[in-house]
Design an enzyme around this catalytic site. Structure first.
Site, PDB file in Angstrom:
ATOM      1  CD  GLU A  30      -3.062  -0.839   0.163  1.00  0.00           C
ATOM      2  OE1 GLU A  30      -3.199   0.301  -0.313  1.00  0.00           O
ATOM      3  OE2 GLU A  30      -3.749  -1.807  -0.207  1.00  0.00           O
ATOM      4  CB  SER A  90     -53.761 -25.506  38.686  1.00  0.00           C
ATOM      5  OG  SER A  90     -55.164 -25.655  38.616  1.00  0.00           O
TER       6      SER A  90
END
Length: 683
Positions: free
Chosen positions: A94, A365
């Site tokens: 780069e 219940s």
């Protein structure tokens, strides 16, 4: 009069002298201007920028549960945590002059400018690493002169404010490597399943080639093209003296093992739990969406990935495939800490993201233990007797309530609380709430962790006020904790990207009920899985002491219960008012619960529900309700708060003129205690 003409040489010298002065003056002015520009740029702060980082969610064992990035997966690491080979490879391909220039490579810039002028466009690039960093941090990718000027000025500022290593570190964490991976760490994990610091030379040179064209050079997309790019980078590193020819050849010949690509979609583990975490982060802890998704947070959760996997597998295997609309929810917690260990919010997250663990349904219940805990703290004992028969209840002066037992089955006799819990007798339950007053039961439920609105009416005893599985599970945790409520915890801590603790949750226990009453209730809830109990059908699938309570309505089937180590709740039903077949579909809640509890605790020895001080155990004659003697045919072991146990002996079965001889309660060497003493984990 004779005119003397100035010699051409003198004129040239005079002109040259003026030019030199002008040139020096211009050079001084230019230098001064550059100095002023540098001083100005040095004094100006760089634009604010928010570097998006990936937020990571961890399971309780440290495994990565999920990453949040929405297409920009980035994990910042210091330059010391990046392989030197990757750094050298990046510089070589780069910006080979990176260490020498001050933001610009003048030779490359001049060549690029010449080509741009010839072509009258911006097609030629000569950006250094510093320029690329300035563009990625602060600018768009538009190819205009205005953007290039801004890029140049920002590059100077970066060079003035940061060292080369600092610039390189920012760049290596910013650059895009394809497949949503930004920065070296995310890229290393994406392509090779390892950290950036552990990359080999071969892996580094392949990775360094990707940013030039993330799609074009991705080894996932075209491996041969990626290898060709790798060869170019190795040659560049050799050219610049970073590696030897031998190292280049060895790296190129080294086999590359890419990470197997997973299908990152809705099929990931614990999707409902991950949504719950996101909701807590934003709504409970006040962390905004942007910080949550892109702030690089580390979110540590309580989820047990092994339990979670078992929960998902069991729900998927038990729910019938020919009833695709039948849904289920499962929530499991450590009752000691409140840590949520598993959460299943539905059978298929891809089809429905609605989390039924948080949805509210009538518990039926399964709500009764909350009421019975209140009763035990207000004069009831496990031996309190009431008649099970059709009954009409009147409340609010003229209102009537006529409950019935399931299937119209009644004992038509006096039954005790243990029998009422075991068989889920509704008449006993409504008589109990009638004695207590509904508001007292509402208050008890609130103290145990029920936050939903409850109606203080007689039908509350039968679970007619909707609650969520998460709420009910928290209430059951307080029961098994001997009356200490513990808040459900899903997140233990949240760290920012600097390691600062933003959120920290620790277990909090609050005394909300009497420990003796709670322990007595736990003991009676074990009868649900005994012969004749509503949970007996799945008792053979459980190889450890458990306690719980079933619940059913026309539209819901529940089982909530626990061992000393784990409390879990399962709900089964339909989303849209479709009735549940109690025999076929209602049974599935029990089956899921039993299979999950056994699978989740596999590898742990059976644990007993211990009794606190203040409890006595005695044998009771089932018919008379008095202390049993050795002549009573069906003695039953009961536990009582000390001083509330019966004092009279049963004389119904005594031979004539014989004094009663009480049965002694069993010693501590019960079956489960003996089993736990020799238990060894299975392979």
């Amino acid at each position: 009069m004779e005119v003397i003409r100035e010699a051409p040489l003198l004129r040239y010298l005079r002109w040259a002298k003026k030019f030199v002065k002008f040139f020096i003056l211009s050079l001084l002015c230019l230098s001064f201007a550059i100095l002023l520009l540098i001083l100005y740029l040095r004094s100006q702060p760089l634009p604010e920028t928010f570097v998006k980082q990936t937020t990571t969610i961890y399971a309780s064992n440290g495994e990565v549960l999920d990453t949040m990035h929405r297409g920009e997966n980035r994990i910042l690491v210091p330059i010391q945590e990046i392989s030197p080979a990757l750094i050298d490879a990046t510089i070589a391909i780069e910006d080979r002059s990176f260490r020498e220039h001050y933001g610009f490579d003048w030779k490359r810039l001049a060549m690029a400018a010449y080509i741009d002028v010839i072509n009258m466009d911006m097609r030629q690039g000569a950006s250094t690493i510093t320029q690329q960093l300035a563009r990625n941090l602060y600018l768009t990718l538009d190819k205009t002169w205005d953007r290039k000027i801004k890029e140049a000025l920002l590059s100077i500022q970066l060079e003035l404010n940061y060292s080369k290593n600092e610039i390189l570190e920012m760049y290596m964490n910013q650059i895009y490597y394809g497949h949503s991976a930004y920065g070296a760490q995310a890229a290393a994990q994406t392509y090779f399943g390892k950290n950036a610091k552990d990359l080999s030379l071969a892996e580094s040179t392949m990775l360094a080639g990707i940013p030039k064209g993330p799609t074009y050079y991705s080894p996932f997309n075209d491996f041969e093209r990626a290898k060709s790019r790798q060869k170019l980078i190795l040659d560049s590193m050799e050219r610049d003296g970073m590696i030897s020819s031998k190292q280049a050849d060895q790296a190129f010949a080294e086999p590359i093992k890419l990470k197997e690509r997973t299908n990152e979609n809705l099929a990931e583990q614990a999707p409902y739990f991950r949504d719950y975490i996101a909701s807590l982060v934003k709504n409970k802890y006040g962390i905004d969406e942007e910080l949550f998704i892109h702030g690089g947070l580390k979110i540590h959760t309580t989820l047990d990935p092994v339990m979670q996997k078992k929960a998902e597998e069991i729900v998927a295997s038990v729910l019938p495939k020919d009833s695709p609309n039948l849904q289920a929810a499962l929530i499991a917690m450590d009752p000691d800490t409140g840590y949520i260990k598993a959460m299943v919010g539905g059978r298929d997250y891809k089809t429905s993201q609605y989390n039924r663990v948080l949805g509210k349904r009538q518990p039926g219940s399964s709500f009764k233990p909350i009421m019975y805990l209140s009763a035990l703290q207000n004069g009831y004992t496990p031996l309190t007797l009431m008649k099970s028969e059709p009954t009409v209840f009147t409340y609010d002066q003229n209102k009537q309530y006529i409950p019935s037992n399931f299937g119209g089955r009644y004992a038509h006799a006096m039954i005790n609380m243990r029998e009422a819990i075991k068989t889920s007798d509704n008449i006993y339950a409504v008589k109990t709430i009638d004695f207590l007053g509904p508001q007292k039961v509402v208050d008890e439920a609130k103290s145990l962790g029920i936050t939903s609105n409850l109606q203080a009416v007689p039908s509350l005893a039968l679970g007619t006020s909707p609650v969520s599985p998460l709420e009910l599970n928290a209430a059951y945790a307080a029961i098994v904790n001997k009356g200490e409520a513990v808040k459900p915890i899903a997140i233990t801590s949240i760290e920012d990207n600097q390691g600062n603790i933003l959120v920290e949750e620790k277990p909090e226990k609050t005394r909300v009920a009497d420990p003796v009453a709670s322990a007595l209730l736990v003991n009676m809830m074990q009868s649900v899985f005994e012969r004749g109990g509503t949970g007996f059908r799945v008792a053979n699938e459980i190889n450890r002491p458990v306690a719980g309570k079933t619940g059913s309505t026309d539209y819901d089937a529940w089982l909530s219960g626990f061992t000393p180590q784990l409390v879990s709740t399962v709900w089964v039903g339909y989303d849209k008012n479709q009735k549940v077949d109690d025999v076929k579909e209602g049974y599935l809640s029990k089956k899921i619960w039993a299979q999950f509890m056994e699978a989740a605790l596999k590898g742990q020895p059976p644990a007993l529900f211990d009794m606190p001080a203040g409890i006595v155990s005695v044998y009771i004659d089932a018919q008379s309700g008095k202390l049993a003697t050795e002549h009573c045919p069906t003695p039953q072991l009961f536990y009582f708060a000390s001083g509330t146990e019966p004092q009279e002996y049963c004389t119904d079965h005594l031979p004539e003129n014989e004094a009663p001889t009480p049965l002694k309660p069993p010693d501590s060497s019960t079956f489960w205690q003996r089993m736990g003493s020799w238990w060894k984990p299975s392979d």
